[in-house]
Design an enzyme around this catalytic site. Sequence first.
Site, PDB file in Angstrom:
ATOM      1  N   GLY A 225     -19.646  42.877   1.907  1.00  0.00           N
ATOM      2  CA  GLY A 225     -19.739  42.037   0.718  1.00  0.00           C
ATOM      3  C   GLY A 225     -19.796  40.558   1.074  1.00  0.00           C
ATOM      4  O   GLY A 225     -20.532  39.779   0.453  1.00  0.00           O
TER       5      GLY A 225
ATOM      6  N   CYS B  49      -7.196  38.918   1.535  1.00  0.00           N
ATOM      7  CA  CYS B  49      -7.535  37.768   2.373  1.00  0.00           C
ATOM      8  C   CYS B  49      -6.563  36.621   2.161  1.00  0.00           C
ATOM      9  O   CYS B  49      -6.387  35.780   3.026  1.00  0.00           O
ATOM     10  CB  CYS B  49      -8.944  37.270   2.063  1.00  0.00           C
ATOM     11  SG  CYS B  49     -10.114  38.593   1.868  1.00  0.00           S
TER      12      CYS B  49
HETATM   13  N1  PLP Z   1     -16.265  40.096  -3.162  1.00  0.00           N
HETATM   14  C1  PLP Z   1     -15.201  40.647  -3.770  1.00  0.00           C
HETATM   15  C2  PLP Z   1     -15.047  40.528  -5.250  1.00  0.00           C
HETATM   16  C3  PLP Z   1     -14.245  41.332  -3.021  1.00  0.00           C
HETATM   17  O1  PLP Z   1     -13.189  41.875  -3.622  1.00  0.00           O
HETATM   18  C4  PLP Z   1     -14.419  41.422  -1.610  1.00  0.00           C
HETATM   19  C5  PLP Z   1     -13.402  42.097  -0.755  1.00  0.00           C
HETATM   20  O2  PLP Z   1     -12.206  41.914  -0.949  1.00  0.00           O
HETATM   21  C6  PLP Z   1     -15.554  40.830  -1.038  1.00  0.00           C
HETATM   22  C7  PLP Z   1     -16.452  40.175  -1.847  1.00  0.00           C
HETATM   23  C8  PLP Z   1     -15.807  40.896   0.450  1.00  0.00           C
HETATM   24  O3  PLP Z   1     -16.315  42.147   0.801  1.00  0.00           O
HETATM   25  P1  PLP Z   1     -16.223  42.638   2.338  1.00  0.00           P
HETATM   26  O4  PLP Z   1     -14.789  42.998   2.585  1.00  0.00           O
HETATM   27  O5  PLP Z   1     -17.124  43.832   2.388  1.00  0.00           O
HETATM   28  O6  PLP Z   1     -16.708  41.529   3.185  1.00  0.00           O
END
Ligand code: PLP
Length: 383
Positions: free
Chosen positions: A71, A324
């Site tokens: 993501g 995060c």
């Molecule tokens: N966008 C949202 C809304 C998310 O919740 C997350 C992950 O926590 C991400 C982006 C990032 O995705 P990825 O963990 O696959 O990099």
Amino acid sequence: MDRIYLDNNATTRPAPEVVEAMLPILREDYGNPSSIHSLGQHAQHAIEEARHRVATLIGADAREIVFTSGGTEADNLAILGTLAARSAKRHVVTTAVEHSAVLSLCERLAKQGLRVTIIGVDRLGRLDLDAFAAALDDDTAIASVMYANNESGVIFPIERVAAIAAEKGVPLHVDAVQAASKLPIDVRPVPIQLMSLSAHKLHGPKGVGALYVRRGTRLRGQQVGGHQERDIRPGTENVPGIIGFGAAAELALRELPAMQSRVAALRDRLETGLLERFPFSHVLGDRSVRLPNTTFVGFEALEAEAVLIAMSEAGLCASSGSACSSGSLEPSHVVRAMGVEDRIAHGAIRLSLSRYSTREEIDETLQRMPAIISRLRALAPNP
Ligand code: PLP
């Protein structure tokens, strides 16, 4: 019953079917999809099948799916790739509650001299649509608005957001990382140009995601290398990951209708149980437009980190906002943007369920929580 996993917005357990689908690729069918020989062509074919499955989850055409490393990369590619393709325009619009993959990027862009407008939310986490409409102008290269929030679970009215952006001629990127598999999504009738997905949020493997790029959308790849993913995302494909993503997407689509009502009922049981047991707890975010699996509860006069550690010791896995941002004692930017009072903001816990959650687990969680909370409340300086 030992560990109870209530952190599905952070990541999900890979479905057994997903693991099964990935094993042959890891063991035997390890060809490089760019190779001419049969092993390579087999991998290429498997990727195209997975692409079709991921596309179907959001009503897209397979040719509109670009696989990424997750993501975060999809979000970065959408925004940076659009800015590169529309370099005359120097303005970006986003919201105060985006994932850091979008928000931190926008902060960096602002430091580099781009104009960035950040749209706020109200106490219930709802987007200010009037402010969004007013922010879009002739210089706006892209608007990036998430489908549903990873912490509060609040769903934004993405069709209205898309209509506003389309009316102003601004390309719209939607971070649907949390929405996909929890809500039905059909990009066809909605003027969304770009949409981010991530496999590990929907019972797929980690380290693989996708960017939906509507046909005709101008986007420049941010990596330079081979010709994979139509030059937009060069680099040898993560074949096992992509195959797992495809299997997860197919399952998610099949399970969605049953999952939505069943998981929402379990979530409501958990939420009501917590509110009944702890009169000093509050649900954060608009309860009427939320992801079916998420509850975000603020405990007055408690520190979320202390609650999470005590929960973990009792076998309960949850988060305080996005994974995060854990490790810091500050309330998350989402809680801050909602204007939640400090007394509640510091004790905000996110509990997120999945289609594998059971009623027994919810009841067991409600059994274990009172001892945890009353011990911490007894220690709190000013309960
Ligand atoms: N966008 C949202 C809304 C998310 O919740 C997350 C992950 O926590 C991400 C982006 C990032 O995705 P990825 O963990 O696959 O990099």
